[in-house]
Design a protein around this motif. Structure first.
Motif, mmCIF file in Angstrom:
data_model
loop_
_atom_site.group_PDB
_atom_site.id
_atom_site.type_symbol
_atom_site.label_atom_id
_atom_site.label_comp_id
_atom_site.label_asym_id
_atom_site.label_seq_id
_atom_site.Cartn_x
_atom_site.Cartn_y
_atom_site.Cartn_z
ATOM 1 N N LEU A 8 97.885 29.049 22.070
ATOM 2 C CA LEU A 8 97.722 28.601 21.157
ATOM 3 C C LEU A 8 96.501 29.794 20.598
ATOM 4 O O LEU A 8 96.246 29.875 19.217
ATOM 5 N N SER A 9 95.317 29.306 20.990
ATOM 6 C CA SER A 9 94.490 30.122 20.864
ATOM 7 C C SER A 9 94.920 31.452 20.857
ATOM 8 O O SER A 9 94.391 32.552 19.520
ATOM 9 N N ALA B 224 96.922 32.426 17.496
ATOM 10 C CA ALA B 224 96.120 31.873 16.344
ATOM 11 C C ALA B 224 95.348 34.059 16.044
ATOM 12 O O ALA B 224 94.969 34.092 15.220
ATOM 13 N N VAL C 293 99.679 32.692 10.083
ATOM 14 C CA VAL C 293 99.266 32.063 10.993
ATOM 15 C C VAL C 293 98.995 30.419 10.162
ATOM 16 O O VAL C 293 97.773 30.365 9.366
ATOM 17 N N GLN D 52 98.795 26.344 9.966
ATOM 18 C CA GLN D 52 98.959 25.188 10.646
ATOM 19 C C GLN D 52 99.579 24.202 10.213
ATOM 20 O O GLN D 52 98.378 23.623 8.783
ATOM 21 N N GLN E 95 99.522 18.850 13.948
ATOM 22 C CA GLN E 95 100.347 20.184 12.602
ATOM 23 C C GLN E 95 101.292 20.837 13.736
ATOM 24 O O GLN E 95 101.337 21.401 14.435
ATOM 25 N N LEU F 242 101.981 24.665 14.552
ATOM 26 C CA LEU F 242 101.570 26.392 14.385
ATOM 27 C C LEU F 242 102.817 27.119 13.811
ATOM 28 O O LEU F 242 103.801 27.041 14.886
ATOM 29 N N TYR G 145 106.190 27.267 16.695
ATOM 30 C CA TYR G 145 105.890 26.854 17.795
ATOM 31 C C TYR G 145 106.284 25.607 18.416
ATOM 32 O O TYR G 145 106.113 24.503 17.647
#
Length: 378
Positions: free
Chosen positions: A65-66, A69, A78, A80, A89, A91, A140
């Protein structure tokens, strides 16, 4: 005469000796200070090494996920999005249409162990469709977990008991153990009190089904697309791999509330046993379904329980006139070329079976209404 020449020399020698002694004293003090500092640093290092190190387990999903982003696509936003449950949330990667003529919105469900920017399909699909009039929103999907371990059956348990009884010889029982006291008998027959662990297990809430989580994420995506404008009234749910099963189940559940269409690419069953069966879900869908699959020899087909041939046979048996299947060429090593071909095929089939077909259906309906109005009484 000689003494007059020696006195200045003796004075200079005294000055030199005093200077040397002062220098030696200062160096001695510096060396002592360095030894003290090194000893202190060694002691602090030993103390730090003796301190317990907190163990951290790797979290691949958090790392993924990091990295997602930090996308380098300047046209991708992007998101959220708040799903409305316990600070959860969603993504997602969002792109607006780039032609000025809005075709609709596409929600993309990725395959398991992948993400919404997977290079060989999802990345090209969400970008290629947005370049031709479609708002794209790639979700996601969190990790679905693994199947629970099966419980041991009775034959296995009986074999374990026999082995343990043979390995441990029975010792003679004492008088207290043979006869037992009334108190021990009552204690043996009485139910055991609830321990803190058992109480915690009773109060623990059951884990949410993964299917419900997918419903919530898809609904959040629909809500975001509908906020882009009233002209956005046509939605396509596109799933790749195991994501096609979740996409089909989402369309089945929400087809009465929204105008949803389904596109599947290389559909296959997810790895968890709690996933819905695709062959059971498809007959319950009333909207347009497009089934794409890459052709390959029968000897290389692994998922024979849910193959493209079985889906086509089911559609013919159930007379699903809204089901359209198409075979894609065998994938090559040039995945960039294959991805461009995939985008072209998906766009063409969507235009044929969804955009053009719905336009013709509306025209036929309008013509039928006008003919009815032109007829006179009787």
């Amino acid at each position: 005469m000689l003494s007059a020449h020696f006195f200045p020399i003796i004075g200079h020698m005294k000055l030199i000796v005093s200077t040397l002694s002062l220098t030696l004293a200062l160096s001695t003090l510096t060396l002592a200070a360095d030894e003290t500092d090194s000893a202190a640093s060694v002691a602090s290092g030993a103390q730090a090494s003796n301190a317990p190190v907190e163990r951290t387990e790797p979290n691949p999903e958090r790392n993924r996920l990091s990295n997602l982003a930090l996308t380098s696509d300047p046209l991708t936003e992007v998101l959220q999005l708040d799903t409305g449950k316990d600070g959860e949330q969603l993504l997602a990667f969002y792109r607006t249409e780039g032609t000025g003529i809005t075709q609709g919105g596409v929600i993309l469900f990725p395959d398991e162990q992948t993400h919404m920017d997977w290079p060989d399909d999802l990345s090209h699909l969400r970008q290629g469709l947005s370049d031709h009039g479609w708002y794209t929103l790639a979700l996601y999907l969190p990790d679905s977990g693994i199947n629970p371990l099966p419980e041991r059956t009775l034959p296995v348990l009986s074999a374990i008991k026999v082995a343990s009884s043979q390995a441990q010889p029975s010792a003679p029982l004492s008088d207290a153990e043979e006869g037992g006291t009334p108190d021990t008998a009552e204690n043996a027959s009485a139910p055991a009190e609830n321990t803190p662990d058992s109480a915690a297990e009773e109060t623990k809430e059951p884990e949410e089904a993964y299917q419900e989580k997918v419903y919530r994420l898809g609904s959040t995506a629909i809500t975001h697309l509908k906020q882009q404008g009233p002209e956005l009234d046509r939605f396509i749910v596109l799933g790749v791999g195991s994501g096609a099963v979740w996409a089909a189940d989402f369309v089945r559940k929400y087809q009465e509330q929204e105008e949803l269409r389904l596109v599947m690419i290389d559909a296959r069953q997810p790895r968890i046993n709690a996933a819905p069966d695709l062959l059971t879900v498809l007959p319950e869908i009333n909207s347009t379904m497009i089934d794409l699959y890459h052709g390959q020899p029968v000897s290389l087909q692994q998922d024979t329980n849910n193959s493209a041939e079985q889906r086509l046979r089911l559609a013919r048996h159930k007379r699903l006139n809204n089901f359209h299947q198409s075979r894609l060429p065998v994938a090559t090593e040039n995945w960039k070329k294959d991805s461009r071909w995939l985008v072209k095929q998906v766009r063409g089939l969507i235009r044929t079976y969804i955009v053009t077909a719905e336009k013709e259906a509306r025209e036929r309906k309008l013509n039928a209404g006008s003919e009815t109005m032109e007829k006179g009484p009787g």
